[in-house]
Design a protein around this motif. Structure first.
Motif, PDB file in Angstrom:
ATOM      1  N   ASP A 164       2.300 -19.251   4.475  1.00 15.39           N
ATOM      2  CA  ASP A 164       2.881 -19.417   5.896  1.00 15.39           C
ATOM      3  C   ASP A 164       4.126 -18.566   6.166  1.00 15.39           C
ATOM      4  OD1 ASP A 164       4.019 -20.378   8.006  1.00 15.39           O
ATOM      5  OD2 ASP A 164       4.491 -22.525   7.274  1.00 15.39           O
ATOM      6  N   THR A 165       4.158 -17.446   6.442  1.00 20.81           N
ATOM      7  CA  THR A 165       3.044 -16.656   7.271  1.00 20.81           C
ATOM      8  C   THR A 165       3.499 -15.082   6.910  1.00 20.81           C
ATOM      9  OG1 THR A 165       2.850 -18.224   9.201  1.00 20.81           O
ATOM     10  CG2 THR A 165       2.329 -16.100   9.621  1.00 20.81           C
ATOM     11  N   MET A 203      -1.111 -17.520   8.965  1.00 26.30           N
ATOM     12  CA  MET A 203      -1.088 -18.477   8.130  1.00 26.30           C
ATOM     13  C   MET A 203      -2.589 -19.350   7.974  1.00 26.30           C
ATOM     14  SD  MET A 203       0.971 -21.715   9.899  1.00 26.30           S
ATOM     15  CE  MET A 203       0.509 -22.789   8.745  1.00 26.30           C
ATOM     16  N   LYS A 246       0.524 -18.260  13.641  1.00 21.56           N
ATOM     17  CA  LYS A 246       1.176 -19.132  12.906  1.00 21.56           C
ATOM     18  C   LYS A 246       0.884 -20.596  13.726  1.00 21.56           C
ATOM     19  CE  LYS A 246       5.962 -20.657  11.120  1.00 21.56           C
ATOM     20  NZ  LYS A 246       5.464 -21.409   9.947  1.00 21.56           N
TER      21      LYS A 246
END
Length: 812
Positions: A91-92, A109, A162
């Motif tokens: 992430d990310t 992500m 994301k």
């Protein structure tokens, strides 16, 4: 055979600076993997809990900094032909270096990554470093790259892959995370491996069919074969051109059903890549046999939207699912199982995984498989226009391929959906003039995603959006076609307007209320605590949400005076609103074939539309859902011909019995009575009975109620709203009985009419839970509640306000 070594211990975390970075941070702190930057800082005592009071604002700087994770680990060469570094989720925006060598970069992500690292590993000590760039910083660069596009919420979520609600939503905080949020492993072994496995599971007559497609990563695949076994059946096929496919037939397997219709037998599917008798790689999943289709047949009302499981049209009692925590690794398999068990306990049979969140981890879908919980899976697009240029299309395709293949073995997964509200936004939210011809995502929803589903997972239906009518030639939110969202109710008008339409399928509608008292006071410490005190206000993210809460009471309940009444009245109104809407829609079965309430759960403690609050406690809405979503529902509904009793039956057997109707005054005196000796609702159907005029026409609407009974089901019809009813001052007797193990029976005997009686034991003990809520008692009637997790000292408080409440309290 391949070996997988987790790399989860020994990590450290370092702040690399950024806007607002706090001075004096340690050079490195211990990091938990899987984890997030926020939770590591919280564990180190370097930030306050973001869920409490106004702390969300105080930790905003965390998401605006860059961060580095470091790990030193030992490795030795044990003869593996290849070694890959595998990330299940980053992430990310990550840059990965091993022993000073750049291994790769990530920008999504929502997908897994695999990097070959064998040649970069050293015997002995190795250093792995992962640097995460702030999503805010990357978002600024992307905003400069892409021309402006509409977005209902602040932040650059529509420009990147994301979790969109990370940047804040009308129920969620702005806590922009970074970190190694899923497992990281070293995967070693032979050069050949199973790159992907796609099991297509279908039924043909009474038999189950499994067609397995496998892609093989191998420099030299000569002599390799694919071997598959399930339920005593096995077969093998040679690998050719880097792939293999084969079919197995399982004679007459037991069928997998949603929990309200049957059991959930699962069978172990084993797929092995072999060289002779040697197993090189393997894949195992628990699968279920069931058929699934989406019936969208045109009819006299428009276009149907009916989920059909094992050739049975299933009425959907659904709830929208959002991420259960802002910090995703905190949602353990046990927490998933508990939350899904709560959904099942409310008689919910479908969870819609909403497009502003994530594709959940395997633990979620496995729990749904075991629980018989159907899953509607959104692709991750929500409430915004998405560019179709630059790097985004390739990322979206890779992400979709990854997750389609990952999730397709699960029998609980029954529908892929292209997006949340984006087609609707294009039609109705002023996007077209703002876009000035720029792309907005239509290619994804109408071309790319349906092609990928058809190619990779042809056993499941795909729908382009929620809401969506089935064609761009009909308004996407037309209630006569496809699936509909009802948001003018709550946002603009009262819940009585649910009765103004009969959607074919309602995939979003909802009503707000604060969390339970225990959750509210655990997360907000205002003195005094009021609906508009700073912490309570901050934990209300909807635009003029508190105003809408009060506006929604208008015509139903008086404006509350004081915090206790505000809390109870708004929770009661939420439960009534949703119960009213579902009962109305269910009564029109089969024209309407499903409701998916917004929402089941929360990601933090907040005033929201959820039935289960951010700390996992049940609001009154949960109890209302349990009643109105039961397989057998008795309800009294207005029809053009007059008041009508409707028996709705979702059971596999017909529901037949006498219906007794009584018009009573509030003292319990029978003013009129009539019995219809046999009302029969066939399985999966609704039956109607017109109420005779002498029962449907009250002499004094303020002091009378119509009660219908059929077997153990009771329906009430009030001739006017509570604000106009002459409800008596509540009088009752309470008897407590200690059942042991911190369990108590509470017997409530009504001396007056008690409307929507609730007991809130969480006001006495934060973990206490009650068996029932929203119970209406006529004078002389008794109801026995069971309360759990409360000791003898606290149990003494179970006898009066503010623990014991009913609607009478609000109007007398």
């Amino acid at each position: 055979m391949r070996q997988s070594r987790p790399l989860h211990s020994g990590w450290t975390l370092t702040c690399l600076g950024g806007p607002g970075a706090r001075p004096g941070l340690p050079e490195a702190i211990p990091a938990q993997v899987p984890g997030t930057v926020h939770t590591d800082l919280l564990a180190a005592g370097l930030i306050p809990d973001p869920y409490l009071d106004l702390n969300e604002i105080a930790v905003d700087w965390v998401g605006r900094c860059d961060w580095r994770y470091d790990l030193v680990f030992d490795w030795r060469d044990e003869g593996a032909e290849i070694t890959d570094l595998v990330f299940a989720g980053l992430d990310t925006f990550a840059a990965i270096r091993l022993n000073g060598v750049a291994i790769g970069d990530t920008a999504n992500m929502n997908r897994a990554y695999r990097f070959p690292v064998h040649e970069h590993l050293r015997a002995g000590e190795n250093h792995l470093s992962i640097t995460f760039q702030s999503a805010w910083t990357r978002g600024e660069a992307l905003a400069a790259q892409y021309e402006p596009r509409p977005n209902n919420y602040p932040g650059p979520a529509n420009l990147m892959r994301k979790m969109a609600c990370n940047f804040g939503w009308d129920w969620g905080p702005t806590l922009v995370t970074a970190g190694i949020w899923q497992a990281v492993t070293l995967d070693s072994g032979p050069a050949a491996r199973l790159a992907s496995v796609r099991p297509e599971i279908t039924l043909s007559g009474a038999d189950g069919h499994v067609r397995v497609h496998a892609d093989i990563a191998a420099g030299d695949a000569s002599g390799l074969a694919l071997r598959v076994s399930i339920a005593g059946q096995s077969a093998a096929a040679p690998v050719a051109d880097g792939a293999a496919a084969l079919d197995l037939v399982v004679p007459a397997p037991r069928l997998w059903w949603p929990h309200n219709l049957g059991s959930q037998p699962l069978y172990d599917l084993v797929v092995e890549l072999v060289a002779g008798d040697r197993v090189i790689d393997s894949y195992r999943r628990a699968i279920g046999f069931r058929s699934i289709r989406l019936d969208t047949t045109p009819d006299e009302h428009g276009t149907a939207f009916t989920v059909v499981v094992n050739d049975v049209p299933v009425y959907i009692f659904g709830a929208n699912w959002i991420p259960d925590d802002c910090f995703l690794p905190r949602v353990t398999p046990e927490r998933y199982a508990a939350r899904i068990d709560q959904a099942r306990g409310a008689n919910i049979n479908m969870l819609r995984v909403w497009g502003g969140g994530i594709y959940e981890t395997e633990a979620f879908y496995e729990a749904c498989d075991r629980a018989g919980m159907l899953v509607w899976q959104d692709f991750l697009f929500a409430c915004a226009a998405y560019p179709e240029e630059g790097d985004l299309p390739a990322e979206i395709e890779a992400e979709a391929r990854d997750n389609i293949v990952r999730l397709m073995p699960h029998p609980s997964l029954v529908l892929w959906n292209g997006n949340n509200e984006n087609i609707w936004g294009y039609f109705d939210w002023g996007w077209q003039p703002a876009l000035e011809g720029r792309t907005w995502g239509a290619h994804y929803y109408l071309d790319l995603l349906p092609r990928l589903v058809a190619t990779l997972d042809p056993t499941r239906p795909y729908w382009a959006g929620s809401p969506y009518s089935g064609t761009m030639d009909i308004h996407p939110n037309d209630p006569d076609h496809g699936c509909t969202h009802l948001w003018d109710v709550w946002n603009e008008i009262g819940y009585e307007h649910y009765a103004a339409s009969i959607p074919r399928f309602c995939s979003e509608f909802g009503w707000q209320a604060p969390p339970t008292w225990a959750t509210l006071t655990q997360s907000v410490h205002d003195e005094p605590l009021t609906p508009v005190s700073p912490g309570v206000w901050h934990h209300q993210k909807a635009t003029i949400g508190n105003d809408k809460l009060l506006r929604g009471l208008a015509g139903h309940l008086p404006e509350p005076q004081g915090m206790d009444d505000w809390h109870f009245a708004t929770q009661l109104n939420q439960a009534r609103a949703i119960s009213f809407g579902i009962a109305h829609m269910r009564s029109h079965r089969p024209r309407n074939m499903g409701t998916i309430v917004w929402q089941l759960n929360d990601c933090w403690p907040v005033t929201s539309w959820a039935a289960i609050d951010g700390y996992g406690r049940k609001k009154p809405l949960w109890y209302a859902l349990r009643t109105v979503s039961a397989n057998s529902l008795l309800t009294i509904q207005p029809r053009t011909t007059g008041l009508t009793v409707v028996a709705v039956n979702e059971r596999t057997l017909f529901w037949r019995g006498a219906v007794t109707l009584r018009r009573l005054d509030f003292d319990g005196n029978i003013l009129a009575e009539w019995t219809h000796w046999r009302l029969c609702a066939d399985r999966f159907s609704a039956a109607e009975l017109l109420v005779p005029k002498e029962l449907s026409a009250p002499v004094d609407p303020k002091r009378e109620v119509l009660v219908a009974k059929m077997h153990d089901r009771t329906a009430f019809h009030w001739f006017t709203e509570d604000i106009d009813l002459a409800l008596p001052k509540p009088e009752y007797d309470i008897a407590l009985k200690n059942l042991g193990d911190s369990r108590w029976e509470i017997a409530v005997t009504a001396r007056t009419l008690l409307k929507d009686l609730c007991i809130f034991p969480d006001r006495l003990a934060s973990d206490a839970e009650i068996s029932d809520m929203l119970v209406t008692l006529l004078p002389g009637e008794v109801h026995r509640f069971i309360v759990e997790n409360i000791d003898e000292i606290d149990a003494a408080g179970l006898a009066g306000a503010p623990v014991v409440r009913c609607a009478n309290d609000l109007v007398t």
